[in-house]
Design a protein around this motif. Structure first.
Motif, short mmCIF file in Angstrom:
data_model
loop_
_atom_site.label_atom_id
_atom_site.label_comp_id
_atom_site.label_asym_id
_atom_site.label_seq_id
_atom_site.Cartn_x
_atom_site.Cartn_y
_atom_site.Cartn_z
N UNK A 96 -3.22 2.16 1.60
CA UNK A 96 -3.02 0.72 1.58
C UNK A 96 -1.56 0.42 1.90
N UNK A 97 -1.33 -0.59 2.72
CA UNK A 97 0.03 -1.00 3.09
C UNK A 97 0.24 -2.44 2.67
N UNK A 98 1.31 -2.67 1.90
CA UNK A 98 1.73 -4.03 1.53
C UNK A 98 3.05 -4.32 2.24
N UNK A 99 3.08 -5.35 3.06
CA UNK A 99 4.30 -5.74 3.77
C UNK A 99 5.08 -6.68 2.86
N UNK A 100 6.23 -6.25 2.42
CA UNK A 100 7.03 -7.04 1.48
C UNK A 100 8.11 -7.85 2.18
N UNK A 101 8.38 -7.56 3.44
CA UNK A 101 9.33 -8.36 4.22
C UNK A 101 9.01 -8.20 5.69
N UNK A 102 8.98 -9.32 6.40
CA UNK A 102 8.87 -9.29 7.86
C UNK A 102 9.62 -10.48 8.42
N UNK A 105 20.24 -14.35 7.19
CA UNK A 105 19.04 -13.94 6.48
C UNK A 105 18.88 -12.43 6.55
N UNK A 106 18.12 -11.90 5.62
CA UNK A 106 17.78 -10.48 5.61
C UNK A 106 16.63 -10.27 6.58
N UNK A 107 16.93 -9.72 7.74
CA UNK A 107 15.93 -9.59 8.80
C UNK A 107 15.38 -8.17 8.84
N UNK A 108 14.37 -7.98 9.68
CA UNK A 108 13.74 -6.67 9.78
C UNK A 108 12.44 -6.64 9.01
N UNK A 109 12.06 -5.47 8.50
CA UNK A 109 10.82 -5.37 7.74
C UNK A 109 10.96 -4.35 6.63
N UNK A 110 10.05 -4.46 5.69
CA UNK A 110 9.90 -3.47 4.63
C UNK A 110 8.43 -3.45 4.24
N UNK A 111 7.88 -2.26 4.07
CA UNK A 111 6.46 -2.13 3.72
C UNK A 111 6.29 -0.94 2.78
N UNK A 112 5.41 -1.11 1.81
CA UNK A 112 5.17 -0.08 0.80
C UNK A 112 3.74 0.42 0.92
N UNK A 113 3.58 1.73 0.93
CA UNK A 113 2.26 2.34 1.02
C UNK A 113 1.81 2.82 -0.36
N UNK A 114 0.50 2.95 -0.51
CA UNK A 114 -0.05 3.47 -1.77
C UNK A 114 -1.43 4.02 -1.50
N UNK A 115 -1.92 4.84 -2.44
CA UNK A 115 -3.29 5.35 -2.38
C UNK A 115 -4.16 4.53 -3.31
N UNK A 116 -5.34 4.22 -2.87
CA UNK A 116 -6.24 3.42 -3.69
C UNK A 116 -7.64 3.97 -3.55
N UNK A 117 -8.42 3.89 -4.62
CA UNK A 117 -9.74 4.51 -4.61
C UNK A 117 -10.83 3.68 -3.98
N UNK A 118 -10.62 2.39 -3.82
CA UNK A 118 -11.68 1.52 -3.31
C UNK A 118 -11.54 1.29 -1.81
N UNK A 119 -12.68 1.22 -1.14
CA UNK A 119 -12.70 0.99 0.30
C UNK A 119 -12.46 -0.48 0.60
#
Length: 994
Positions: free
Chosen positions: A507-513, A574-588
């Motif tokens: 799973x990927x959550x984009x925290x900044x774009x 402004x704070x430009x660019x991107x940041x994204x956090x990945x994680x493992x999750x059990x549900x599809x």
């Protein structure tokens, strides 16, 4: 919270070849000091402080404004941080609080400004009058709020020195390559020059480039000229170029251009006071410049070459060049002063109509200029929809032909009221003289601009800090980012990939774009390489959906892509660019999202990425969105699998004509832009839909891949009655179903039924044939068509004997658009040997009379492809064409020895067995040599006999005449003798006694 917007990078990122983006903290010392030396000396310190400064700043309201690098007075308001309303926090002295944070982003062209205003990436922007006109015609969600200036000689067509007039840019064997930024005022000027010279779009190679790309291409020698402005124009003139035609000359031809200040509809409605604030500040800088004209003419005062104001404008205009330079050159100061002088600046009164609706000068009338510019763009194939079409008074987005078409009770009439209403005049109308008619040196705070104008204020400029992104293979649970610092610009020309793996689901959550649309952004792909999602632009992360791998034990590849251009933000950074956090999750992820929704939990109300669907006998749907308008920069794909035939039926189609497309490809291979790796061979395009007229149901054999792509503006069909978007229902049909007959004879069509009335995709004729035919219509003659569609491409592959020396073409119907005095078109049928990469054999253009052509060629094979491409519109409906072709053995079709048929009669002789022959002979025209020899001998003998008989007859006639003469003489003598005997008898009788 900002509304959700930009989804999916709409196309492959451009690779700019211009100067690399640079940025830095610009400092401006007090009047009377050495500005340049102090500015450069403080740069390193200020850059090092930027992260801390940003972290300590709090903004109550952020205002984003687009601007150009033009040499204009309003640069003072930008570079001196005049508008930002900030103070030190009373509780934390190291913290700065800003009621308003103004950030200015430099744009490469107005086409991007209107897209960013429409999507919400910008709140206001300075842009050219022609991009604004294009936006108005396309019903972009923005309005003009002021008119900055008329272009004057500030932009021009710059060419190599050997060219002195437009006619020299083209001849029978060569045509010049001219570069322009697309949809810009210089694009408009270039088209006006071409039209005024009696040329059209086929006479020059018109290519689209950014100003930086133009500069690099000029140095490389790959262009012959460019229509451009600003420092790029100055650079070209200083390096072997000459101004052939400038905007002042073009304005005399009634093609007027200028710059406007525009704002998004949402920003005008929510923050009219902030609109007025920027309008006031810009007007005051221009008022100061015009009031200082006398001193400036003598090259003295603040606006003279060495003046403080001119230096600030020079820093702004040459921002990228001076980020790495120690000082500003006198040449650039002088060039800037001259550049500022080239514009015609309008007063507030000039920008507004009087009580009778009249402007001081006709060319100050912005609504009229907008409508005229839009229509010329329509004629020159920049716009698809006719901006002069009638509209409903109660709904300006609805086109009509009569009052009956206006369901809300409005009247159907001229669109002029729409263009006038799209000019928001309130900010200008509310200004009093005291609000802006104060010289900057005497400026005090208020009443509209809160702070005083102060040369000592310094605006921060965003620069890259040298860091770059680094890709790799990572286990889920880690965070990735673009590599830049909190207030630094991210690196240009990046293409970084991170591969995340997990035993469950990634799973990927984009925290900044915060990226520059449309080219810079994030893309995500599944383990098979299919696109999962793509995003570009400035986002509130709360509006971004979660990205999740579709299968357990799968992987997700994230890709960060940027081009070469940097907007060089100025102001509160402004704070430009991107940041994204990945994680493992059990549900599809939810794989049964309703049509028009996406995301791991179906939380996103727009289509996203590639989805594989299995067709069944029951109709299912795919859609662009469940909202009123689809997302800008959409990139969505559906792989529809079947074991037999698949039927596709459009139940809704309301996408912007000529700019946004639904395309259908053969097979399950994803086309370029929809997979991590581009396909080795692009799938065959079967059909493309745009606009608001859905076709009849389509039937295809085997799997199909459906794509939907949109640009950054519009997001609906102009004049459509439905919401923006499309819905396509699909189902599988068994092979035993009744399939309509092939409607194209021995051509292999991409569509199995004959419901379409126009050609589409690629068709092939198997085997070698000496002649054949093809048509822009499908299943009928073009004579029965109404108007062939815009932006369509049809291909016909055929093969003739390699022994032919050429091709003959005859049009049974030829109604293809031709260029006129003001209308320019590229509609044509082009014939290539082998394929489009082969030799161009000939071009069949509209207006050719008679519609017959023949082309000689030296072919390496007998394979040919005919390609018909139509441009954005047909101002007058055109039926299209029915074409026949025939190979030539040195003899044209219709001539003796050439091909003929009932549709292609003989000009000489008569048609016998498909060949033109002499009327007296049947069968073959090929006569053996011995027969010809015998005929010659017989002819000689006959001639000899005729001569002999002639002289013999002549001799006999002479002999006969001589014999007749002798007989005549003898007869005469005999007669004389007889007469003498009679006389003697008479005498004797008289003398005898009675």
């Amino acid at each position: 919270q900002r509304s959700p917007r930009i989804e999916a990078c709409g196309r492959k990122p451009r690779r700019s070849v211009g100067l690399p983006p640079l940025a830095a903290r610009r400092t401006v010392p007090q009047p009377g000091t050495s500005r340049s030396k102090k500015a450069m000396a403080m740069r390193a310190l200020l850059v090092s402080l930027l992260p801390g400064l940003a972290a300590a700043q709090t903004c109550t309201k952020r205002i984003r404004v687009g601007t150009f690098g033009d040499s204009n007075p309003e640069a003072l308001a930008i570079m001196t941080d005049w508008l930002n309303d900030c103070w030190t926090s009373p509780t934390t002295t190291s913290s700065t609080v800003c009621a308003e944070c103004w950030t200015f982003y430099r744009q490469s062209s107005g086409i991007y400004s209107i897209q960013k205003l429409d999507s919400g990436d910008l709140d206001m922007a300075l842009l050219g009058s022609t991009p604004y006109a294009a936006s108005a015609a396309r019903r972009g969600a923005l309005q003009a709020v002021a008119m900055a200036h008329i272009k004057g000689s500030a932009e021009a067509l710059i060419t190599r020195e050997q060219f002195t007039e437009p006619k020299q840019l083209s001849n029978e064997t060569w045509k010049a390559t001219i570069a322009v930024p697309k949809t810009s005022t210089t694009h408009y000027v270039a088209l006006a020059v071409i039209a005024n010279a009696g040329m059209d779009l086929t006479d020059v190679n018109l290519v689209f480039m950014s100003p930086d790309e133009i500069k690099a291409a000029w140095d490389d020698g790959t262009i012959d000229g460019a229509c451009i402005w600003g420092t790029t124009m100055q650079y070209m003139e200083a390096n072997g170029g000459r101004a052939m035609v400038d905007a002042t000359t073009v304005a005399q031809w009634e093609y007027v251009t200028g710059n406007v200040l525009a704002a998004s509809n949402e920003f005008i409605a929510s923050h009219p006071s902030l609109v007025k604030k920027l309008v006031t500040a810009f007007e005051q800088t221009r008022y100061d410049y015009t009031q200082s004209a006398a001193a400036t003419k003598l090259d003295t005062g603040n606006w003279g070459t060495s003046g403080d104001y001119n230096e600030i404008v020079t820093e702004f205009s040459y921002l990228q060049e001076y980020l790495g330079s120690a000082s500003i050159s006198n040449d650039d100061r002088d060039a800037t002063k001259k550049a500022v002088e080239k514009f015609e600046y309008l007063s507030v009164d000039d920008q507004l109509p009087d009580s009778n609706g009249k402007y001081a000068e006709e060319y100050y009338d912005l609504p009229k200029m907008t409508q005229n510019s839009a229509y010329f763009f329509y004629e020159q194939k920049v716009l698809a929809e006719d901006p002069s079409a009638k509209i409903c008074s109660d709904d300006f987005a609805k086109t009509c032909e009569s009052n009956a078409d206006c369901a809300g009770g409005g009247t159907c009439g001229d669109p002029a009221p729409y263009y006038d209403g799209n000019y928001y005049k309130t900010a200008l109308q509310e200004l009093s003289d005291s609000d802006y008619q104060t010289l900057l040196a005497a400026d005090t705070a208020g009443p509209i601009v809160d702070g005083e104008f102060d040369l000592g204020k310094t605006a921060s400029v965003q620069e890259k800090d040298g860091s770059t992104c680094t890709g790799g293979t990572l286990s889920a649970g880690q965070t990735i980012y673009d590599g830049s610092g909190s207030t630094a610009a991210y690196a240009p020309d990046q293409n970084c990939e991170w591969k995340f793996t997990s035993s469950t689901y990634v799973t990927i959550d984009i925290t900044k774009l915060m990226s520059e649309t449309p080219d810079d952004g994030l893309e995500f792909y599944n383990k098979d390489g299919d696109l999962l999602a793509a995003f570009t632009g400035r986002w509130d992360p709360i509006n971004l959906p979660e990205v999740r791998s579709p299968t357990a034990g799968g992987q997700v590849t994230a890709r960060w892509v940027t081009n070469s251009y940097d907007e060089n933000a100025i102001g509160v950074l402004e704070d430009v660019g991107f940041e994204a956090t990945s994680s493992s999750i059990g549900s599809a992820p939810n794989t049964n999202c309703a049509a028009g929704t996406s995301g791991a939990s179906c939380e996103y109300a727009y289509c996203l990425g590639v989805v594989t669907k299995q067709a069944s006998g029951t109709q299912q749907s795919i859609k662009a969105t469940t909202e009123d308008k689809y997302a800008p920069n959409s990139r969505c794909g559906w792989r529809i699998e079947t074991t037999s035939y698949v039927e596709l039926e459009f139940t809704q189609l309301a996408i912007e004509n000529g700019f946004d497309f639904v395309k259908i490809y053969a097979g399950g291979t994803a086309p370029t832009g929809f997979s991590l790796t581009d396909p080795a061979t692009e799938p065959k395009l079967l059909y493309a839909a745009t606009g608001s007229t859905p076709p009849s149901p389509l039937l295809f054999e085997g799997d199909v891949f459906v794509t939907f792509e949109s640009d950054g503006l519009g997001n609906t069909a102009v004049g459509a009655t439905d919401n923006g978007g499309f819905e396509l229902k699909y189902r599988s049909l068994p092979t035993s179903s009744t399939i309509k007959d092939n409607c194209d004879g021995d051509w292999t069509p991409p569509i199995k039924n004959c419901a379409l009335d126009h050609c589409t995709g690629t068709q092939k004729r198997d085997g070698v044939h000496g002649h054949g035919s093809f048509s822009s219509s499908s299943g009928k003659s073009a004579a029965d068509a109404t108007d062939y569609p815009a932006m369509t491409t049809c291909r016909w592959e055929f093969e003739v004997s390699p022994g032919f020396t050429g091709l003959s073409f005859k049009a049974l119907v030829w109604d293809v658009e031709a260029s006129g005095a003001l209308t320019s078109t590229t509609d044509a049928v082009k014939i290539y040997n082998n394929d489009e990469d082969g030799t161009l054999v000939g071009t069949l253009k509209g207006g050719d009379d008679p519609a017959e052509w023949e082309f000689e060629y030296t072919a390496t094979s007998g394979k040919f492809v005919a390609v018909f491409e139509s441009d954005l519109n047909n101002p007058v409906p055109k039926k299209g064409f029915d074409l026949m072709y025939a190979g030539m053995y040195g003899t044209s079709a219709g001539m003796l020895g050439g091909f003929c048929s009932g549709d292609w009669p003989c000009v000489e002789g008569e048609c016998d067995g498909g060949t033109c022959k002499t009327p007296s002979k049947k069968g073959s025209n090929e006569v053996p040599g011995y027969v010809i020899a015998m005929i010659v001998v017989m002819c000689v003998l006959l001639l000899g006999l005729a001569v002999f008989l002639y002289f013999y007859r002549k001799k006999m006639k002479a002999k006969s005449k001589a014999q007749k003469a002798i007989i005549s003489e003898q007869q005469e003598e005999l007669q004389n003798f007889r007469d003498s005997v009679v006389g003697m008898r008479a005498v004797v009788k008289a003398a005898a006694p009675g």
